[in-house]
Design a protein around this motif. Structure first.
Motif, PDB file in Angstrom:
ATOM      1  N   ILE A 156      -3.314   7.202   4.001  1.00 43.91           N
ATOM      2  CA  ILE A 156      -2.227   6.876   3.459  1.00 43.91           C
ATOM      3  C   ILE A 156      -1.993   5.461   3.120  1.00 43.91           C
ATOM      4  CG2 ILE A 156       0.139   6.506   3.692  1.00 43.91           C
ATOM      5  CD1 ILE A 156      -0.047   9.386   5.626  1.00 43.91           C
ATOM      6  N   TYR A 157      -2.475   4.435   4.222  1.00 45.15           N
ATOM      7  CA  TYR A 157      -2.156   3.022   3.903  1.00 45.15           C
ATOM      8  C   TYR A 157      -3.282   2.518   3.021  1.00 45.15           C
ATOM      9  CZ  TYR A 157       1.368   2.515   7.667  1.00 45.15           C
ATOM     10  OH  TYR A 157       2.491   2.591   8.253  1.00 45.15           O
ATOM     11  N   ALA A 158      -4.648   3.262   3.182  1.00 43.11           N
ATOM     12  CA  ALA A 158      -5.735   2.487   2.641  1.00 43.11           C
ATOM     13  C   ALA A 158      -5.922   3.209   1.184  1.00 43.11           C
ATOM     14  CB  ALA A 158      -6.914   2.424   3.372  1.00 43.11           C
ATOM     15  N   GLU A 159      -5.642   4.514   1.107  1.00 41.97           N
ATOM     16  CA  GLU A 159      -6.186   5.342  -0.043  1.00 41.97           C
ATOM     17  C   GLU A 159      -4.988   5.744  -1.039  1.00 41.97           C
ATOM     18  OE1 GLU A 159      -8.709   8.457   1.150  1.00 41.97           O
ATOM     19  OE2 GLU A 159      -9.800   7.013   2.547  1.00 41.97           O
ATOM     20  N   ASN A 160      -3.995   6.353  -0.574  1.00 47.22           N
ATOM     21  CA  ASN A 160      -3.097   7.006  -1.244  1.00 47.22           C
ATOM     22  C   ASN A 160      -2.641   6.380  -2.651  1.00 47.22           C
ATOM     23  OD1 ASN A 160      -1.352   9.300  -1.745  1.00 47.22           O
ATOM     24  ND2 ASN A 160       0.298   8.531  -0.832  1.00 47.22           N
ATOM     25  N   PHE A 184      -3.713   2.504  -3.958  1.00 41.00           N
ATOM     26  CA  PHE A 184      -3.211   1.200  -3.469  1.00 41.00           C
ATOM     27  C   PHE A 184      -3.675   1.000  -2.116  1.00 41.00           C
ATOM     28  CE2 PHE A 184      -0.100   2.359  -6.640  1.00 41.00           C
ATOM     29  CZ  PHE A 184       0.017   1.122  -7.348  1.00 41.00           C
ATOM     30  N   LYS A 185      -4.308  -0.288  -1.713  1.00 41.69           N
ATOM     31  CA  LYS A 185      -4.621  -0.537  -0.331  1.00 41.69           C
ATOM     32  C   LYS A 185      -3.595  -1.502   0.083  1.00 41.69           C
ATOM     33  CE  LYS A 185      -9.102  -0.817   0.588  1.00 41.69           C
ATOM     34  NZ  LYS A 185     -10.524  -1.290   1.058  1.00 41.69           N
ATOM     35  N   ASN A 206      -4.662  -9.999  -3.563  1.00 43.56           N
ATOM     36  CA  ASN A 206      -4.733  -8.303  -3.434  1.00 43.56           C
ATOM     37  C   ASN A 206      -3.846  -7.819  -2.567  1.00 43.56           C
ATOM     38  OD1 ASN A 206      -5.197  -9.386  -0.928  1.00 43.56           O
ATOM     39  ND2 ASN A 206      -6.856  -8.267  -0.422  1.00 43.56           N
ATOM     40  N   PRO A 228      -0.648  -5.649  -3.056  1.00 43.03           N
ATOM     41  CA  PRO A 228       0.305  -4.685  -3.868  1.00 43.03           C
ATOM     42  C   PRO A 228       1.841  -5.190  -3.751  1.00 43.03           C
ATOM     43  CG  PRO A 228      -0.507  -3.425  -2.481  1.00 43.03           C
ATOM     44  CD  PRO A 228      -1.075  -4.677  -2.139  1.00 43.03           C
ATOM     45  N   ILE A 231       4.258   2.390  -3.715  1.00 41.94           N
ATOM     46  CA  ILE A 231       2.991   2.393  -3.706  1.00 41.94           C
ATOM     47  C   ILE A 231       2.363   3.684  -2.767  1.00 41.94           C
ATOM     48  CG2 ILE A 231       2.574   0.079  -4.727  1.00 41.94           C
ATOM     49  CD1 ILE A 231       1.811  -0.705  -1.827  1.00 41.94           C
ATOM     50  N   GLY A 232       3.213   4.669  -2.406  1.00 36.51           N
ATOM     51  CA  GLY A 232       2.532   5.946  -1.653  1.00 36.51           C
ATOM     52  C   GLY A 232       2.379   5.453  -0.198  1.00 36.51           C
ATOM     53  N   LYS A 233       3.275   4.516   0.318  1.00 35.50           N
ATOM     54  CA  LYS A 233       3.001   4.224   1.780  1.00 35.50           C
ATOM     55  C   LYS A 233       4.032   4.339   2.567  1.00 35.50           C
ATOM     56  CE  LYS A 233      -0.743   2.528   0.042  1.00 35.50           C
ATOM     57  NZ  LYS A 233      -1.698   3.529  -0.156  1.00 35.50           N
ATOM     58  N   TYR A 271       4.284  12.636  -4.159  1.00 32.99           N
ATOM     59  CA  TYR A 271       4.966  11.341  -3.846  1.00 32.99           C
ATOM     60  C   TYR A 271       5.382  10.950  -5.068  1.00 32.99           C
ATOM     61  CZ  TYR A 271       2.675  10.520   0.547  1.00 32.99           C
ATOM     62  OH  TYR A 271       2.336  10.912   2.007  1.00 32.99           O
ATOM     63  N   LEU A 303       4.065   7.801  -7.167  1.00 32.36           N
ATOM     64  CA  LEU A 303       2.970   7.905  -7.610  1.00 32.36           C
ATOM     65  C   LEU A 303       2.809   9.038  -8.758  1.00 32.36           C
ATOM     66  CD1 LEU A 303       0.785   7.707  -4.117  1.00 32.36           C
ATOM     67  CD2 LEU A 303       1.338   5.660  -5.764  1.00 32.36           C
TER      68      LEU A 303
END
Ligand code: SF4
Ligand code: SF4
Ligand code: SF4
Ligand code: SF4
Ligand code: SF4
Ligand code: FES
Lengths: 350, 356, 267
Positions: A109-113, A116-117, C4, C6, C237-239, C249, C252
């Motif tokens: 979730i946090y690094a790939e979804n 976005f990282k 970097n 987002p 951003i999907g988090k 989502y 996204l």
């Protein structure tokens, strides 16, 4: 390479490690539990081996070290803002197999979804090395074997504590030096192969079955039982949800922060937009949303594994004695019933 | 039936006169209302052997065995030696050879030496209860050797939390278990559960400040119940490790002036509670001019006046820093008879040494 | 500041503010962001908060956001005026598949402020008449106070390629119809469109649900319908998980979804 350390040597090892790492482990906070004179075990920085609780599952998960309940994203002054700082020293995180497997879910979730990282996850996660702790098979809420999280792969050290000290295996060479002069031993870690509790996750690949399940009366039970407190998700090893919250400091409204604060789909308002009605407005709806996330949706999106790692912390922390494994079993019964009725030409949804 | 019995002497021995001539009811102390369940068979034995086969839960959590014939009292007293020594001497560390601190040898076969200081009652407390803030029976066992044996009357009720199930407000000296709650903002998810619980179940002293994302408290009126702790999903509220107590004095039922007690101390430490009680005998003795009467503590406070009570009861007691003391107490009594206390001067009670 | 991140917002100047109705104002903000029709951005005011707002129009060096004042953040945005700063990040999500619509008959059905996420696409069709064959616009509003983009509605009404139906749910208004947008679906000349059309629906969840069913009833195949969802969002951003429906989502994979998917998204 394996080692066997007595208590003094264990203390010495931690001293050596502490020079280069911030060591986090489950720690006992006496009398800080929900009920009077009950303790809480949660992750914190430790200095000495006796602070490490190795014979009991922590109440709150290891994820708190990497994605804390609250964290600052930006600091605002009157007309400027800056990113929160990252800690410099790497972390050595002593965690159980379920906790370590849970990081695979967090990473998705946090690094790939969405491609976005997340910087705030990434900058901590990059600095973490794991020491897997032998859990001795866990307790009666654990079902890690059913969820395939009992044998983590991503760890640098394996530790087994007992009254006589520590047995350790070094699988990441960068830790070899810390064991200089420590007595060797042919220790290799063993992982739990069977839990008392076994859970069978129903097959939800059929869309019609899923739609029928969503409106199945089984969820109504939770309208009465669940108090929507969110203890289960705060305690969950794999829940990642958060809310972004801007605050200003009480004494100076010109300065403030943008913070990330843990959120829970079980708590009212999770899906509510300003000026609109809540979408999942009952405890049953929220429970269904959580259970399907853990046992269908995550895997449907990311493919590799279910979100739930079977750590049992949600069951353990629920003040209303709602057991996740019992709930999954009820869902399995409902799915059987739905499948039978669909096969019978029963009513399709819509 | 022809009897020649000193019923007052029997009462002091914890045998209560029955409406049936010659029969008595034994009242056995159970400090904090908690003893090993094995004693239930002794209770059964007494009841079946000397009593009428029944058993009553005493309103002050004593084991009450009715229907004991006067002539059997010696046998009963001999039988309860074990119970008294195990529960009072061993469990509670009571010195049975003293009465109100003064040496007075106790004959182990003679039953209870005094009835004045009543059995200390308690709710089950945090031994079991999810609301409790303290172990009530352990505190009762610490208090027992301070107040018993004594001919000075005092009723002590202990409640594990401010819900006060055990009615600390309705006795001479009520003790309510509390704690100071500590807030850990770094663990707070701003869900508002504590705010709602305090509002619904306590004193509505919490609010969620949307600008700071933190819960704020009006500390003046927090009762220290811990409802916020119980509600929090994240462990952002915890009870302070130090146990603190509210002391409620002067509550009572009765035929003249029943009233709910009022707060004397807030946030008192256990040491303060015990030390205050250590002054109880002294206070009672002073009010009654060193001659115990059948008069409960609340009435003694009335006779002495609250200020005098405060002076004697706090004598030499070092208060913990959090501890607050009532400057005055504003009683609110039910007057069954209006102006009941307006009467000839000669009928007024006295307090303190009266001289010869 | 790391580049970097987002979540990093960019300060942007407000160029002007236009009041569409009492509670809906359009803020034109200086930005060079490259935005697809139907995408959204995160707008924020430091120390107050962030909100997702769809881009309702765009031009050389500016973006329009039509904002409803319904909460803490939007209320503070309403205190801003030209020359003040808004913080932006994005654009996010999937917008309208404009290429797919090109050269077809386009039907646009909106409820309330659902007009905002299609506004820039409708203007594209108005300004470049070759974009679509023709455009059928059905826009419904609760009442007169709820009408947004009145000027544009009037302008579009006059447009050669456009056939418009504007309606208030219960009230009467001169030149306007009365009734829910679903009641006008049967009047759309689908039989004259052949196979060559697409339908776009945006509005409150209930309106979208019933409009979708009404379209199916009128013989419109699932594959020709598109919808844009509005859900609670915190990160875009999907988090954060707030916008998730099943494995989807909204931030996204949406906010624009083909009806083949949208139909089965149950919160
Ligand atoms: S849902 Fe429960 S058992 Fe599964 S990972 Fe979360 S806390 Fe552990
Ligand atoms: S169960 Fe709920 S809180 Fe946990 S990750 Fe899923 S949506 Fe978020
Ligand atoms: S399941 Fe239990 S822990 Fe989770 S929200 Fe409901 S009552 Fe709270
Ligand atoms: S302890 Fe105080 S703040 Fe907490 S619920 Fe009780 S009265 Fe409210
Ligand atoms: S219940 Fe806990 S997490 Fe929720 S607002 Fe209160 S302190 Fe914060
Ligand atoms: S808005 Fe955060 S995941 Fe979609």
């Amino acid at each position: 390479m394996g080692y066997s350390l007595n208590p003094d040597q264990t203390a010495e090892l931690l001293n050596r490690l502490a020079e280069d790492y911030r060591i986090y482990a489950p720690k006992r906070f006496p009398k800080q539990g929900r009920y009077s004179d009950t303790d809480i075990i949660r992750y914190d920085r430790i200095q000495t081996p006796d602070e490490i609780v190795w014979d009991q599952k922590s109440d709150y998960p290891a994820k708190e070290v990497i994605s804390p309940i609250q964290q600052a994203l930006f600091y605002f002054t009157e007309d400027e803002y800056r990113e929160s700082k990252k800690a410099k020293k790497p972390v050595l995180l002593l965690a159980r197999p379920c906790d370590i497997t849970a990081q695979l879910v967090q990473e998705k979730i946090y690094a790939e979804n969405g491609g976005f990282k997340d910087l705030y996850y990434d900058r901590v996660h990059n600095k973490v090395k794991f020491a897997v702790m032998d859990c001795g098979g866990g307790d009666d809420t654990c079902f890690c074997v059913s969820m395939g999280s009992n044998k983590p792969e991503n760890y640098s050290l394996a530790f087994k504590f007992d009254e006589n000290g520590l047995k350790a295996e070094v699988s990441d060479d960068c830790f070899a030096d810390y064991f200089d002069g420590m007595p060797e031993d042919d220790f290799t870690p063993e992982f739990v192969e069977e839990n008392e509790l076994k859970v069978t996750i129903p097959d939800l690949s059929d869309r019609d079955v899923r739609l029928a399940l969503k409106s199945h009366p089984m969820w109504k039970e939770f309208d009465k039982r669940c108090i929507s407190c969110g203890s289960c998700t705060v305690a969950c090893s794999t829940c990642t949800c958060f809310t972004t919250r801007d605050i200003c400091y009480g004494d100076n409204p010109e300065v403030g922060e943008r913070r990330r604060v843990t959120a829970s789909c079980q708590v009212a308002g999770f899906d509510q937009m300003a000026g609109q009605r809540e979408i999942r407005s009952t405890a049953g709806d929220r429970m269904r949303y959580k259970i399907l996330h853990k046992f269908h949706d995550h895997k449907a999106r990311f493919g590799d594994r279910h979100m739930c790692v079977g750590c049992g912390r949600c069951t353990h922390m629920c003040p209303e004695f709602i057991s996740i494994s019992a709930t999954v079993n009820k869902m399995a019964d409902a799915v059987d019933e739905i499948k039978a009725s669909l096969a019978d030409g029963g009513n399709h949804v819509e | 039936m022809n009897h020649d019995i000193d019923v007052k002497k029997m009462r002091i021995n914890c045998f209560r006169q029955s409406k049936v001539p010659g029969e008595f009811m034994l009242q056995m102390r159970a400090p904090g209302g908690m003893v090993d369940a094995k004693y239930l068979s002794s209770i059964e034995h007494i009841s079946k052997t000397w009593g009428d086969g029944n058993f009553h839960f005493g309103t002050r959590q004593t084991f009450d065995i009715p229907g004991i014939k006067y002539e059997n009292i010696d046998a009963v007293n001999e039988y309860i030696e074990n119970y008294i020594t195990e529960v009072d001497e061993e469990l509670c560390d009571v010195d049975m050879d003293k009465v109100a601190g003064e040496p007075q040898e106790w004959d182990v076969k003679s039953g209870y030496p005094t009835i004045g200081a009543r059995n200390i009652t308690a709710c089950v407390g945090n031994y079991h209860c999810i609301c409790g803030n303290m172990n009530t029976y352990e505190l009762a066992r610490k208090i027992e050797p301070i107040i018993f044996p004594s001919h000075y009357h005092i009723k002590i009720n202990i409640s594990g939390c401010p819900n006060d199930c055990n009615k600390a407000h309705m006795c001479d000296f009520g003790i309510i278990g509390t704690a100071k709650m500590e807030y850990h903002p770094e663990r707070c998810i701003a869900c508002g559960a504590c705010v709602r619980n305090c509002e619904h179940g306590a004193t509505r002293v919490l609010s969620l400040n949307e600008d700071t994302g933190r819960v704020e408290k009006d500390p003046c009126c927090c009762v220290g119940c811990g409802e916020c702790v119980r509600a929090c999903p994240a462990g952002a509220w915890t009870r302070s490790e130090k146990k603190l107590y509210k002391i409620i004095i002067g509550g009572r039922t009765g035929r003249q002036t029943p009233r709910a007690g009022k707060m004397f101390l807030n946030w008192a430490s256990e040491d303060v509670v015990l030390n205050v009680l250590r002054n109880w005998q002294k206070f009672s003795a002073w009010v009654m001019d060193y001659k115990p009467e059948y008069l409960h503590g609340g009435h003694l406070i009335d006779r002495a006046g609250y200020k005098k009570f405060k002076e004697i009861i706090l004598d030499g007691v070092e208060l913990n820093p959090e501890c607050l003391v009532a400057e005055d107490i504003f009683w609110h009594e039910t007057e069954y008879r209006s102006n009941f206390n307006v009467k000839p001067l000669s009928m007024h009670h006295t307090a303190g040494p009266q001289g010869e | 500041m790391s580049n970097n991140n987002p979540l990093q917002p960019i300060p942007c100047e407000i160029l002007n503010v236009k009041k569409e109705s009492t509670h809906e104002w359009t803020f034109r903000v200086a930005s060079d962001a490259d935005v697809d029709h139907g995408q959204f951005m995160q707008l924020s005011i430091p120390k107050v908060g962030e909100v997702p707002i769809s881009v309702s129009g765009q031009g050389d060096g500016w973006l329009d956001f039509t904002i409803r004042s319904v909460g803490k953040v939007t209320n503070v945005i309403f205190e801003k005026e030209a020359g003040d700063t808004l913080f932006l990040r994005g654009p996010y999500g999937h917008g309208w598949p404009v290429d797919e619509f090109k050269g077809k008959h386009l039907v646009v059905i909106t409820g309330g402020t659902g007009l905002a996420p299609v506004r820039s696409m409708v203007n594209l069709c108005a300004d470049n008449p070759k974009t679509v064959k023709d455009l059928t616009l059905i826009s419904g509003f609760k009442n007169e106070d709820g009408i947004v983009f009145q000027n544009e509605l009037d302008k579009w009404k006059e447009h050669d390629h456009f056939s418009t139906t504007y309606a208030l749910d219960n009230d009467e208004k001169e030149g306007w119809s009365t009734g829910l947008v679903t009641t006008f679906v049967k009047d759309i000349p689908f039989d004259t469109f052949g196979d060559d059309y697409a339908v776009v629906v945006v509005g409150p969840p209930i309106m979208m649900k019933f409009t979708g069913l009404e379209l199916l009833k009128n013989g419109v195949p699932e594959e020709k319908i598109w919808m844009s969802f509005e859900r609670k969002m915190s990160c875009a951003i999907g988090k954060c998980g707030h916008c998730r429906i099943d494995e989807t989502y909204v931030c996204l994979d949406g906010p624009v979804f083909p009806y083949t998917k949208a139909r089965y998204l149950v919160d």
